[in-house]
Design a protein around this motif. Structure first.
Motif, short mmCIF file in Angstrom:
data_model
loop_
_atom_site.label_atom_id
_atom_site.label_comp_id
_atom_site.label_asym_id
_atom_site.label_seq_id
_atom_site.Cartn_x
_atom_site.Cartn_y
_atom_site.Cartn_z
N SER A 119 0.91 -1.01 -0.12
CA SER A 119 -0.09 0.18 0.09
C SER A 119 0.83 1.39 0.13
CB SER A 119 -0.97 -0.20 1.26
OG SER A 119 -1.53 -1.14 1.42
N VAL A 120 0.27 2.39 -0.31
CA VAL A 120 1.10 3.59 -0.19
C VAL A 120 1.27 3.91 1.33
CG1 VAL A 120 0.91 6.06 -0.10
CG2 VAL A 120 0.00 4.70 -2.00
N PRO A 121 2.48 4.25 1.70
CA PRO A 121 2.84 3.91 3.08
C PRO A 121 1.67 4.77 3.92
CG PRO A 121 4.70 4.28 1.98
CD PRO A 121 3.81 4.63 0.94
N HIS A 122 1.49 4.49 5.18
CA HIS A 122 0.53 5.12 6.08
C HIS A 122 0.83 6.70 6.09
CE1 HIS A 122 -1.77 5.73 9.68
NE2 HIS A 122 -2.68 4.97 9.38
N PRO A 123 0.02 7.44 6.40
CA PRO A 123 0.52 8.87 6.81
C PRO A 123 1.10 8.92 7.98
CG PRO A 123 -1.98 8.59 6.21
CD PRO A 123 -1.34 7.15 6.14
N ARG A 124 1.19 7.92 8.88
CA ARG A 124 2.05 8.19 10.22
C ARG A 124 3.63 8.34 9.57
NH1 ARG A 124 1.12 2.60 10.87
NH2 ARG A 124 -0.90 3.22 12.28
N TYR A 125 3.81 7.82 8.42
CA TYR A 125 5.50 7.67 7.95
C TYR A 125 5.63 8.84 7.11
CZ TYR A 125 4.75 2.87 9.35
OH TYR A 125 4.56 1.80 10.17
N ALA A 126 4.58 9.78 6.75
CA ALA A 126 5.09 10.66 5.89
C ALA A 126 5.86 11.67 6.39
CB ALA A 126 3.39 11.27 5.55
N ALA A 127 5.40 12.15 7.73
CA ALA A 127 6.77 13.14 8.05
C ALA A 127 7.96 12.77 8.06
CB ALA A 127 5.89 13.59 9.49
N ASP A 128 8.31 11.52 8.42
CA ASP A 128 9.63 11.20 8.34
C ASP A 128 10.20 11.24 7.10
OD1 ASP A 128 10.56 10.46 11.18
OD2 ASP A 128 8.88 9.17 11.19
N ALA A 129 9.18 10.80 5.94
CA ALA A 129 9.69 10.82 4.72
C ALA A 129 10.02 12.30 4.13
CB ALA A 129 8.78 10.26 3.90
N ARG A 130 9.40 13.03 4.68
CA ARG A 130 9.57 14.34 4.17
C ARG A 130 10.74 15.13 4.81
NH1 ARG A 130 3.63 14.91 4.76
NH2 ARG A 130 4.14 15.66 7.05
N PHE A 131 11.17 14.62 6.16
CA PHE A 131 12.04 15.04 7.02
C PHE A 131 13.50 14.47 6.11
CE2 PHE A 131 15.27 14.05 10.22
CZ PHE A 131 15.35 15.41 10.71
N LEU A 183 16.30 0.90 13.65
CA LEU A 183 15.21 0.32 12.95
C LEU A 183 14.43 0.06 14.10
CD1 LEU A 183 17.79 -0.75 11.36
CD2 LEU A 183 17.05 -3.20 11.59
N ARG A 184 12.95 0.67 13.71
CA ARG A 184 11.80 0.59 14.66
C ARG A 184 11.20 -0.63 14.45
NH1 ARG A 184 8.61 6.16 15.31
NH2 ARG A 184 8.96 5.83 12.91
N GLY A 185 11.26 -1.66 15.32
CA GLY A 185 10.63 -3.07 15.16
C GLY A 185 11.60 -4.09 15.45
N LEU A 186 10.97 -4.90 16.19
CA LEU A 186 12.12 -6.32 16.23
C LEU A 186 11.31 -7.61 16.10
CD1 LEU A 186 13.59 -4.97 19.93
CD2 LEU A 186 14.80 -5.92 17.85
N GLY A 187 10.54 -7.64 14.92
CA GLY A 187 9.94 -8.61 14.56
C GLY A 187 10.76 -9.30 13.37
N LEU A 188 10.15 -10.21 12.71
CA LEU A 188 10.70 -10.74 11.35
C LEU A 188 11.44 -10.08 10.49
CD1 LEU A 188 8.34 -13.85 10.96
CD2 LEU A 188 10.44 -13.86 12.14
N ALA A 189 10.79 -8.69 10.25
CA ALA A 189 11.26 -7.83 9.17
C ALA A 189 12.63 -7.28 9.71
CB ALA A 189 10.26 -6.63 9.00
N VAL A 242 14.75 3.27 9.48
CA VAL A 242 14.19 1.80 8.94
C VAL A 242 12.84 1.75 9.49
CG1 VAL A 242 14.35 -0.21 8.02
CG2 VAL A 242 16.33 1.45 7.69
N GLU A 243 11.82 1.79 8.82
CA GLU A 243 10.55 1.01 9.54
C GLU A 243 10.66 -0.56 9.53
OE1 GLU A 243 8.90 3.21 11.25
OE2 GLU A 243 9.18 5.00 10.41
N ALA A 244 11.17 -1.13 10.26
CA ALA A 244 11.24 -2.70 10.38
C ALA A 244 10.27 -3.56 10.43
CB ALA A 244 12.62 -2.85 11.14
#
Length: 646
Positions: free
Chosen positions: A188-200, A232-238, A527-529
């Protein structure tokens, strides 16, 4: 000639094809020839996620003996059971299973020849297995059913509810009496919650990666410089996959230390520095590396159909945690204690029949049950504690970052040791009971009785996240590698409740966790892991996007006076998986079906452990039988709908 178009030829499309082959003799008369068209830009069988074209570092998180695409004696189906080999059974004896074709990649051939049942295979090995399963399904179709594979993408489906459907590909058009969407895992297009970091990142020339499938993200990671500090935000399989690609994938090596299973990491000098954090602050529990030591527990016992019926028969709206979780938790704990008492009786203080009789009588949260467990299981380490498992760092505050690194290394070491030690096989008993819940969970969700908030926060967020944390972690050797990377300074842990802030003055991210108050690290990459979560309103799949824009499919939206939950999933009929069509007043479309993780039937994986009565196999069977009946019922004089090239 009757025509069926299946959009998506990965594991889900292959599983549906296998069920069509199994049911065709009963439901499709020999005088009704059927042409099946499978459309997918990726190889049939494996599809996108399991394609051969990915790094050999990427592994499955299941043992080879726990992966099958076939029904068996435990399957509860209306259609015939067609047993077949698991990955472990197929790999070393491929020549015995028709249709045989030598695996082209010599490295994968070598892996398959020596694959042990308890090995965690590469995803490329699974790709070879899925290729064979697809070819077997095609070979088992009756003579009046043919299959054509189109390595292409479907962009549009049109047609009336009571007539042929037009399926538009990139360079041709197919006509179909019925269309099935087995699209698999989607972007999907990334969730809006990631948009600010992408613009940054764009403003400051920094690196930001939104959630992505690891095989697809490998090329993007090349932008990370050696020695660069990366969060890396996330500690799962990704996260586990990305760490492997950024360490071993850059030339680093692991070697034994000579001290048991411990490893030492030898850096290549090309690695970035990886700061790992999440809400829990710890990696997913690794998969167990052993089998049950006692007899399998007779599941289900407490969360069975009768128990679900009893809860659904009560009045008013329901909540998962309040109304169903006590039964689910008692089921999981039953699996745990059944294995403990049968395999390790020396660590229990009561005979199993006495324990079970008293366990049956008491509710999950009752003081009487807690007292029984304390009496019967002397060592607290042998008791199951869901809250402690869910929040392992809760309330912990440490003074320095080095204390945090030492604490996390101790936690990971203890977890890896426990998951490798058959003395703790009660954990596997709990895992198998946890898996058994999925036989009835889709019915709970489909009942429509859960509040919107419960469906959002307790099912889609908490339960599936908790399940993944407990039961869908990496192989144990990945935790040993993570320890070695931590000791080498390549990996740093951030702790629980990670927070990431943007610093416009320096153009960097500041990451901190609650476990070491006041401590933070500075990074030039984020990285959104996480694995992507499909959302219909933001889908990048062209055919779903077109159907959504034209109002021919509907997102699952659950609303009550207190809350509205938009799941992002495509709504389908619970019985036969047909797409609900707003243009038909929300009724199931007679000629369109959908199966897979993008649909509202949750908890139905495309492949499964043997002898677990997998919900996905049951769904495939029901959908295949409904399809065949519908196709067989078409007027014999209907015009042939042959594929026509443009």
């Amino acid at each position: 000639m009757t025509e069926l178009v299946i959009v998506g030829a990965g594991p889900r499309g292959t599983g549906l094809l296998e069920r069509i082959a199994a049911n065709a003799a009963e439901l499709l008369p020999a005088d009704r020839p059927l042409a099946i068209h499978l459309v997918d830009p990726y190889p049939p069988g494996a599809g996108r996620i399991w394609r051969h074209d990915q790094s050999p570092l990427l592994r499955m998180n299941s043992m080879a003996e726990d992966v099958t695409m076939f029904t068996d004696e435990r399957s509860t189906l209306d259609g015939p059971v067609r047993p077949g080999p698991s990955l472990a059974e197929w790999a070393p004896r491929q020549e015995e299973f028709a249709p045989y074709r030598e695996v082209a990649d010599p490295a994968v051939r070598a892996e398959l020849r020596t694959l042990a049942p308890t090995d965690f295979p590469t995803r490329r090995a699974q790709s070879a297995y899925l290729d064979w399963v697809f070819r077997r399904a095609v070979a088992e179709l009756p003579a009046h059913v043919t299959v054509t594979v189109h390595r292409d993408t479907v962009h549009r489906i049109e047609g009336p509810a009571d007539g042929p459907q037009t399926v538009r590909l990139g360079d041709r058009t197919l006509a179909a009496d019925h269309v099935v969407l087995t699209l698999g895992h989607l972007d999907s297009v990334p969730h809006p919650r990631y948009a600010a970091d992408a613009r940054f990142a764009a403003r400051h020339g920094r690196f930001h990666l939104p959630p992505a499938y690891s095989a697809d993200a490998a090329d993007d990671l090349a932008a990370l410089a050696p020695g660069e500090h990366v969060v890396l935000r996330g500690l799962g399989l990704a996260s586990v996959d990305l760490v492997a690609l950024l360490t071993e994938g850059r030339g680093g090596r692991f070697e034994p230390t000579g001290d048991g299973p411990a490893l030492r990491y030898l850096p290549s000098g090309r690695e970035p520095v990886l700061h790992l954090g999440s809400r829990r602050g710890v990696p997913y529990h690794s998969k167990t590396g052993y089998r049950l030591q006692g007899p399998p527990a007779p599941l289900p016992r407490y969360f069975d159909e009768a128990a679900v019926d009893a809860v659904l028969a009560t009045g008013g709206q329901l909540e998962l945690r309040r109304d169903f979780w006590p039964l689910m938790a008692k089921e999981i704990a039953f699996g745990h204690y059944h294995e403990l008492f049968h395999a390790h009786p020396g660590r229990t203080a009561l005979p199993w029949p006495e324990f079970l009789a008293r366990y049956d009588r008491h509710a999950w949260y009752s003081p009487e049950l807690a007292a029984l467990v304390a009496e019967a299981v002397p060592d607290p380490a042998d008791r199951i504690d869901f809250e402690r498992l869910d929040h392992p760092l809760a309330g912990l505050e440490l003074g320095t970052d080095e204390e945090l690194q030492a604490h996390l290394r101790g936690y990971v070491t203890a977890d890896a040791d426990r998951r490798a030690d058959p003395a703790h096989s009660a954990d596997l008993g709990a895992f198998l009971a946890l898996l058994s819940l999925f036989g009835r969970l889709p019915r709970v969700v489909a009942s429509g009785r859960l509040t919107a908030r419960s469906l959002a926060e307790e099912v889609d967020e908490w339960f599936f996240g908790y399940f993944s944390f407990l039961a869908s972690g990496p192989p144990g050797f990945r935790l040993r590698q993570l320890l070695a990377l931590s000791e080498a300074g390549v990996v740093r842990f951030l702790g629980a409740d990670v927070r990431i802030e943007r610093d416009e003055a320096s153009g960097t991210w500041r990451a901190s966790g609650a476990t070491v108050p006041g401590h933070h690290v500075t990074a030039t990459a984020l990285v959104e892991a996480y694995l992507p979560k499909h959302a219909l309103a933001r889908t990048l799949d062209p055919v779903l996007g077109e159907l959504h824009r034209t109002g021919r499919i509907v997102e699952e939206v659950v609303t009550d006076p207190d809350y509205t939950h938009r799941s992002g999933l495509v709504t389908i009929a619970a019985g036969d998986s047909r797409l609900l069509d707003p243009a038909l007043g929300g009724a199931p479309h007679p000629r369109r079906t959908a199966l897979g993780p993008h649909t509202s039937l949750r908890a139905a994986a495309a492949f499964a452990r043997p002898r677990t009565d997998a919900p996905g196999f049951r769904q495939n069977d029901a959908a295949a039988r409904a399809l065949l009946r519908a196709l067989a019922a078409l007027p014999a004089a209907a015009p042939a709908l042959a594929a026509c090239a443009r």
